[in-house]
Design a protein around this motif. Structure first.
Motif, short mmCIF file in Angstrom:
data_model
loop_
_atom_site.label_atom_id
_atom_site.label_comp_id
_atom_site.label_asym_id
_atom_site.label_seq_id
_atom_site.Cartn_x
_atom_site.Cartn_y
_atom_site.Cartn_z
N GLU A 127 0.82 -1.21 0.00
CA GLU A 127 0.00 0.00 0.00
C GLU A 127 0.86 1.27 0.00
N VAL A 128 1.99 1.24 0.72
CA VAL A 128 2.84 2.44 0.76
C VAL A 128 3.74 2.55 -0.48
N GLU A 129 3.82 1.45 -1.26
CA GLU A 129 4.52 1.47 -2.55
C GLU A 129 6.00 1.86 -2.42
N ARG A 130 6.67 1.31 -1.42
CA ARG A 130 8.10 1.52 -1.28
C ARG A 130 8.81 0.20 -1.54
N PRO A 131 9.54 0.09 -2.66
CA PRO A 131 10.08 -1.20 -3.09
C PRO A 131 10.96 -1.88 -2.04
N GLU A 132 11.82 -1.10 -1.36
CA GLU A 132 12.72 -1.75 -0.40
C GLU A 132 11.93 -2.37 0.76
N GLU A 133 10.82 -1.74 1.15
CA GLU A 133 10.00 -2.28 2.23
C GLU A 133 9.22 -3.51 1.74
#
Length: 775
Positions: free
Chosen positions: A361-367
């Motif tokens: 949902e937050v769209e942060r690849p590393e996460e």
């Protein structure tokens, strides 16, 4: 003016905290003059922005309309116009800050650019530079790193031209952080050191603390734990002296991280709780949540699962309440690990899936990559190998897309390990080979060790015994390397525990003194009386010594003078050696930099110049001392060999092996004592060899002697020679000076010191021996 100035690292705000909100509102209401009202509105904007960016935008828009109206009035003087324009630029800057918070980066960038133009037109260089740095921050977030770098250096130039040392220090700090984030730690350290020197020169305590914090992070990221801790502890004292609770809490958290990584949980927990108490008192809920998550991780590592779960749940409640979705995703992964360790697979899977969902949902690849890997690892542990492979492959695809090479190496290894468990030896070999290639490229010993273990088993299953044996040998080498690193960590760990216990003892004594002040005063009075009686006896005894010991004092004074003369002679000989090496080396190094510049190889030129500057600084620092820590001398040698290797187009490789039982920080050696032999190995051995060469420097102890050997596989010496084959005058002078230095050192340390050459079948070995001395 609201100056963000938090480029890639520590927030470097220079403004003082504005007055209370109610006071500012009263000023805005009562003010008659437009400039007074507007100044109060901007001060309120700066105060309210971190808490309520929406209200900040309303205030700024109102201020902007008032400024535009004032500028259109008839009869505005040039002086008044300039004041209104400065206020306009500040308003634009503060509006941009709210847009930044909303994630509207393009709008924020346009406003920062407008603020820069207005400041520049009005001759407000500091304001223009602040706006430029803020643009650099946005460019970095947007991934436009060339533009970010341009802005950072442009701001530095403006501050330097304006002769503003404090702002110059912060600009150097930001550039250092930029280079650190882009994988150039040496360049980063150069700028961070310059920042620290700038702040030290003008005694800017807050700036010094900011630089020390970033230098500590630089050392921590590079595994130089002792140096990192030393900077953090200095930083801690400054923040305490300044009463800066926010900076102190950040510093305490970093110290806790070091203690945790070094396997000293009690100290780590102590610092984490201090940071938590401080952030709770400050009302910084996000930092408090991070502290609780770190405390939970520490407790989980040491099997305190119920306590860990309690901390993670508290952390999760804060993240949820303040709307930090990234924090929520991360802590769900930690909670999943706890339930897995407690044996409840259902609850563990539930939390891993929630973490995965939020990360998407937050769209942060590393996460997403982190959450995906944790889920895959859980599935592998419970035997769901096919499903685990699905998630490992997703993780690999993300890592390749965002170019996270370290995570990519680990994902490849994990896939290879699962393939091996499934009996698919050929596929396991392929993925393990890819993991090994990436790990070798990164210089990642732990993953090399893991990949070679899988490769050895996969190759053995296919009957490829020769290659399997090769991988087994490499695995053992990496195992030794990792073990050496662990031994080094243990040494640092013991020293840090000793330091911490001393601090704890001091704190305890201080506490006792506070709680029993009256009783202590009585004891002190008693002790003072005893000391007075002791002094009376001591003075009488000293008088007898003075009457009967004049001759002894004279002899001791002569000996002291002789020792001082010998120390001075050693220092002069060190300087002679340095002046012999420097001109030729500096000339060649500058030529290499010039060649890089002419061929437009800017990154190579920058990297070379950074190492060259660091080496010159080390040489100058070391030349002031007759003896320096072994670690410092080896750093200079590595830099020297790196530069010569680059200049010779990687004509040779080198290794430096130090016995892990040697404490490099307290073992003292004469500066540059083996550098002439390394130089000879390069220019009289390797350079004349066809093909690539290798130089090996080994350091170990035998009884009370420190042994340093320099071995090369070059062309060797001429038969019967006592020196390398070329430049006999230069070489004999260098070896003669070194021999004299070692002879003198042996006298000072009360042992034999010297060196000897040994001709090898291929190349030359030089063995240097000195008596061991520790600080």
């Amino acid at each position: 003016m609201l100056t963000l100035l938090f480029s890639l690292g520590v927030c470097a705000s220079q403004a003082q905290r504005p007055p209370a909100i109610d006071s500012l509102k009263r000023v805005i209401t009562a003010a008659q003059a437009d400039t007074t009202k507007l100044a109060a509105m901007l001060a309120l904007s700066e105060l309210i922005y971190p808490m309520d960016p929406d209200t900040n935008l309303v205030i700024c828009r109102d201020a902007f309309r008032r400024i535009e109206y004032a500028l259109k009035k008839v009869g505005v003087t040039p002086k008044e116009r300039k004041v209104f324009l400065v206020l306009k630029a500040k308003t634009l800057n503060n509006m941009a800050a709210s847009y930044y918070t909303f994630g509207q980066l393009d709008s924020a960038l346009i406003l920062f650019q407008q603020a820069e133009r207005i400041h520049a037109t009005n001759g407000e260089t500091a304001g223009a530079a602040d706006a430029i740095i803020n643009q650099g921050l946005l460019y970095g977030i947007m991934g436009k790193h060339a533009e970010q770098r341009r802005c950072l250096f442009k701001a530095l130039e403006v501050y330097q031209r304006a002769k503003d040392p404090s702002s110059t220090g912060y600009a150097l700090n930001n550039i250092g952080n930029y280079y650190g984030e882009h994988g150039l730690p040496d360049s980063a350290l150069t700028y961070l050191d310059s920042s620290l020197q700038t702040f030290t020169r003008i005694t800017d305590q807050r700036g010094m603390a900011s630089s020390l914090l970033n230098i500590g992070m630089n050392y921590k990221d590079r595994g130089r734990t002792a140096e990192a801790l030393e900077r953090f502890l200095r930083c801690e004292k400054i923040f305490e002296r300044l009463g800066d609770k926010t900076g102190l809490a950040t510093c305490l958290n970093n110290i806790a991280t070091i203690y945790r990584d070094q396997g000293i949980p009690s100290e780590a927990l102590e610092y984490l709780h201090r940071a938590l108490d401080m952030n709770t008192a400050l009302g910084d809920r996000l930092s408090a949540a991070n502290n609780r998550m770190n405390i939970g991780s520490l407790l989980d590592d040491h099997g305190e699962l119920d306590l860990a779960l309690e901390e993670f749940n508290k952390s999760l409640a804060i993240y949820t309440e303040i709307g930090d979705r990234s924090g929520e995703a991360l802590v769900h992964g930690h909670i999943g690990n706890v339930w897995k360790n407690k044996g409840d697979r259902k609850k563990a899977l539930e939390h891993f899936l929630i973490g995965m969902k939020i990360s998407h949902e937050v769209e942060r690849p590393e996460e997403i990559s982190t959450a995906t890997y944790k889920l895959g690892h859980f599935l592998e542990d419970i035997g769901e190998l096919d499903t685990a492979l699905v998630y490992y492959n997703k993780c690999l695809a993300i890592d390749e897309r965002i170019k996270d090479r370290e995570s990519e190496a680990f994902a490849l290894y994990s896939i290879a390990a699962v393939k091996l468990k499934q009996g698919k030896a050929v596929e396991a070999e392929d993925f393990a080979e890819r993991s090994l290639a990436v790990a070798r490229e990164l210089g990642f010993p732990l993953n090399i060790m893991r990949a070679t273990q899988v490769l050895n088993e996969a190759l053995a299953k296919q009957g490829k015994w020769g290659r399997a044996l090769e991988m087994l040998e490499l695995h053992e080498q990496m195992k030794d390397s990792v073990q050496s690193a662990e031994n080094a960590k243990k040494t640092v760990r013991l020293q840090m525990r000793y330091t911490f216990e001393k601090e704890q003892l001091a704190d305890s004594l201080a506490h006792v003194a506070e709680m029993g002040e009256l009783e202590n005063e009585k004891r002190i009075a008693t002790l003072e009386g005893e000391q007075a009686r002791n002094r009376t006896w001591a003075f009488g005894f000293v008088g007898l010594l003075l009457l009967g010991g004049g001759g002894a004092v004279y002899r001791l004074d002569r000996r002291r003078r002789q020792e001082k003369f010998e120390r001075d002679a050693a220092r002069l000989q060190t300087q002679i050696l340095r002046t012999q090496m420097n001109p030729h080396f500096i000339f060649n190094a500058l030529n290499s930099i010039n060649n890089y510049v002419q061929t437009s190889e800017r990154d190579l030129a920058s990297g070379f110049l950074t190492k060259f500057a660091r080496l010159m600084r080390l040489v100058l620092e070391n030349s002031r001392h007759t003896e320096v820590p072994l670690a410092q001398d080896l750093e200079a040698l590595r830099l020297y060999m790196d530069l010569e290797r680059a200049r010779m187009n990687e004509k040779f490789d080198y290794t430096v092996d130090v016995d892990p039982t040697i404490d490099q920080e307290i073992t003292l050696v004469p500066p540059l004592v083996v550098q002439p032999f390394v130089e000879n190995a390069i220019w009289h051995g390797i350079s004349r060899k066809e093909g690539k060469g290798h130089i090996k420097l080994s350091v170990y102890c035998e009884d009370t002697r420190l042994i340093m050997t320099i071995e090369d596989d070059g062309v060797g010496r001429q038969p019967g020679s006592t020196s390398p084959p070329e430049s006999p005058t230069k070489t004999s002078l260098g070896t003669a000076i070194t021999r004299d230095r070692l002879t003198l050192l042996g006298k000072q340390r009360g042992g034999d010191a010297g060196f000897r050459f040994t001709d090898l079948e291929q190349g030359t070995r030089v063995v240097v021996e000195i008596p061991v001395l520790v600080a």
